[in-house]
Design an enzyme around this catalytic site. Structure first.
Site, PDB file in Angstrom:
ATOM      1  N   ASP A 341       0.830  -1.196   0.000  1.00  0.00           N
ATOM      2  CA  ASP A 341       0.000   0.000   0.000  1.00  0.00           C
ATOM      3  C   ASP A 341       0.867   1.251   0.000  1.00  0.00           C
ATOM      4  O   ASP A 341       1.978   1.257   0.542  1.00  0.00           O
ATOM      5  CB  ASP A 341      -0.895   0.047   1.241  1.00  0.00           C
ATOM      6  N   ASP A 370      -2.358  -3.948  -4.793  1.00  0.00           N
ATOM      7  CA  ASP A 370      -2.949  -3.658  -3.494  1.00  0.00           C
ATOM      8  C   ASP A 370      -3.433  -2.212  -3.407  1.00  0.00           C
ATOM      9  O   ASP A 370      -3.565  -1.515  -4.400  1.00  0.00           O
ATOM     10  CB  ASP A 370      -1.956  -3.978  -2.371  1.00  0.00           C
ATOM     11  N   ASP A 374      -5.131   2.025   2.944  1.00  0.00           N
ATOM     12  CA  ASP A 374      -5.943   1.025   3.635  1.00  0.00           C
ATOM     13  C   ASP A 374      -5.902   1.252   5.141  1.00  0.00           C
ATOM     14  O   ASP A 374      -4.831   1.496   5.718  1.00  0.00           O
ATOM     15  CB  ASP A 374      -5.452  -0.376   3.312  1.00  0.00           C
ATOM     16  N   ARG A 427     -13.315   0.512  -4.359  1.00  0.00           N
ATOM     17  CA  ARG A 427     -12.890   0.825  -2.988  1.00  0.00           C
ATOM     18  C   ARG A 427     -12.565   2.306  -2.808  1.00  0.00           C
ATOM     19  O   ARG A 427     -11.416   2.683  -2.633  1.00  0.00           O
ATOM     20  CB  ARG A 427     -11.682  -0.029  -2.582  1.00  0.00           C
TER      21      ARG A 427
END
Length: 539
Positions: A341, A370, A374, A427
């Site tokens: 990330d 990825d 996050d 997302r």
């Protein structure tokens, strides 16, 4: 419980870095003030509170809260803070549960010098709010107002004490003010008299500031599914101040009050952000790296100019708290480099991610699989503001697994505001468990044509409030449920959909406890594209 008592040298450090502290705390009003104390009880305990009378426990009331459950107790009190506090403001949400007899009360108090001496703002079951000077059994009313006091209803109480002037507010409106010299300093108190009640979102701010006042509602545990009859102000917020969940739980100041170091290579950066000492770390230049950088507590990491940052690796914020990350370009983090990330939060609290540029390169053929940002493993009190997240598949995740409810439930409280999500195909964010996650005044745009894309998804019982955003070329702006994950709750209001599909909504969402200003959705594209990303603030 997350307590911020600002001891062990923190007050002295605040004097050295006052400008940075005021900016990071993000208080509103003509003059800002340090946050002295905060407790939302989200960690499930009431450590640091001393009790006298009653039956006190942390319970779940929409979210964790502090309940005094014995309505037969003549006088029940919970004390916190320091006896030396002088001029300050204390605010809390209070919900009466039951009254035992006539003229009973629940309330909030300040400048308590003993268990029976204090200034008290009381809600009585005679439908009055009274600002009182309490001296044992003698009570002097400094001011009062008629107010319907109903059990099962939340009220936001605030007492401001400055010199000899004492003011009381209910739901943001001043109901009383008076002058009294009996008590110059003292602790805060939650109090009931022959009554039971629930208390939550306690915040204490120093002198000369205006505390954040949450929007009021007759039922603060849920947000309405339709637009409010009186919309929030539409003037744009400053692009430099802190808003949202990171203002809660004592606030987020990063490295304010500590030293400053400038680094220009990855090894020096890794060394500078280690440990928990308050430090501002300035990143000068674009640093190529292949190992993620672990960031310790009490750090501000800020890029110098518009082009400073990292290529090939990201920042890992694990088991840490009180971190600010600003003005960094982070790009092309490959899967397998740490979490893969650009910025990863793992069991970290009070984090502000602001004015960064996070991306991969979807045209290169390389699988940067990825996330860009996050938030996982019970991380909490996070604000993500004025960033550009772009050209990536899975851009921002809140909650990493359907099976992690034990760690994540009651946490993962995140605010996303004034961010650009450009060609972020999934997302933006996808949320598990967090409630409420607040997504407001962001600009979503897709210029490519991916085989599958959506904007925001709510799963695993999460609660997401989506308001005042601008969606452009988004076939699926919001999803309720995603993949194999069960549905969550989503409330949408005041959004703009340009060449976009209809949003999916479901259920209700917990209330937002902090103050914020909502831009009109029609202005968001221009405001956010002009203000988001690097080079907009000084490094």
């Amino acid at each position: 419980m997350r307590l911020r008592h600002h001891h062990r040298g923190a007050l002295a450090a605040a004097g050295a870095g006052l400008t940075a502290l005021l900016l990071a705390v993000g208080m509103t009003g003509n003059a800002a003030a340090a946050t002295l104390f905060g407790d939302t009880f989200d960690d499930g305990n009431a450590d640091g509170w001393s009790k006298s009378g009653g039956d006190w426990s942390v319970v779940t009331d929409g979210s964790p809260a502090y309940r005094q459950g014995n309505y037969a107790s003549e006088l029940a009190r919970a004390f916190a803070g320091q006896t030396g506090w002088t001029d300050y403001q204390v605010q809390a949400r209070v919900k009466p549960l039951s009254f035992n007899g006539a003229n009973r009360l629940v309330g909030l108090a300040s400048r308590s010098t003993s268990s029976t001496k204090m200034y008290r703002l009381a809600l009585t079951n005679t439908n009055r709010a009274e600002l009182q000077m309490v001296n044992g059994s003698q009570i002097s009313v400094l001011g009062s107002a008629a107010l319907t006091v109903a059990t099962g209803t939340w009220y936001t109480l605030r007492i401001e004490a400055s010199g000899s002037t004492i003011r009381g507010f209910v739901n943001g409106a001043q109901i009383a003010a008076g002058t009294d010299t009996a008590y110059a300093a003292g602790r805060i108190v939650l109090v009931t008299a022959y009554a039971s009640a629930v208390f939550d979102d306690v915040a204490v701010d120093g002198a000369d500031g205006t505390p954040t006042t949450p929007p009021t509602s007759s039922s603060p545990t849920t947000s309405p599914t339709t637009s409010p009859t009186t919309p929030p102000p539409t003037s744009p917020p400053p692009t430099t101040g802190l808003v949202g969940w990171a203002t809660q739980n004592g606030g987020t100041t990063g490295g304010a009050g500590g030293g400053t170091v400038t680094v220009s290579d990855p090894a020096a950066l890794a060394d500078a952000v280690e440990g928990d000492a308050a430090t501002t770390v300035r990143v000068n230049g674009n640093l190529t790296c292949s190992t993620e950088i672990r960031v310790g507590s009490n750090k501000t990491v800020v890029g110098v100019g518009a082009g400073s940052g990292l290529t090939g690796c990201g920042l890992n914020l694990r088991d840490a708290r009180n971190i600010v990350v600003r003005n960094l370009r982070i790009a092309k983090v490959r899967a397998g480099v740490g979490n893969g990330d650009a910025i990863h939060l793992d069991n970290s609290t009070n984090v502000w991610i602001d004015h960064n540029d996070l991306s991969s390169d979807t045209t290169s053929g390389t699988d940067y699989y990825d996330g860009l940002l996050d938030v996982t493993h019970g991380s909490n009190f996070v604000t993500v503001s004025w960033n550009r997240l772009h050209d990536h598949v899975k851009c921002s995740l809140v909650g990493h697994s359907d099976s992690n409810s034990g760690e994540d439930t009651g946490r993962l409280k995140v605010t996303y505001h004034h961010n650009v999500f450009s060609n972020c195909f999934q997302r933006n964010p996808r949320v598990r468990f967090g409630n409420p996650v607040h997504v407001f005044n962001n600009y979503y745009v897709t210029t490519a044509n991916p085989s599958y894309s959506y904007g925001i998804a709510t799963t695993c019982g999460a609660g997401v409030l989506v308001e005042g955003n601008s969606f452009e070329n988004m076939t699926d702006p919001t999803h309720v449920g995603e993949g194999s994950s069960p549905a969550g709750n989503l409330v949408e209001r005041n959004n703009l959909y340009v060449n976009s599909g209809a949003p999916q909504t479901a259920g209700s969402v917990a209330s937002i406890p902090y103050a914020y200003t909502l831009d009109a959705a029609s202005t968001v594209k221009a405001t956010v594209t002009a203000g988001a990303g690097t080079g907009k603030i000084s490094g």
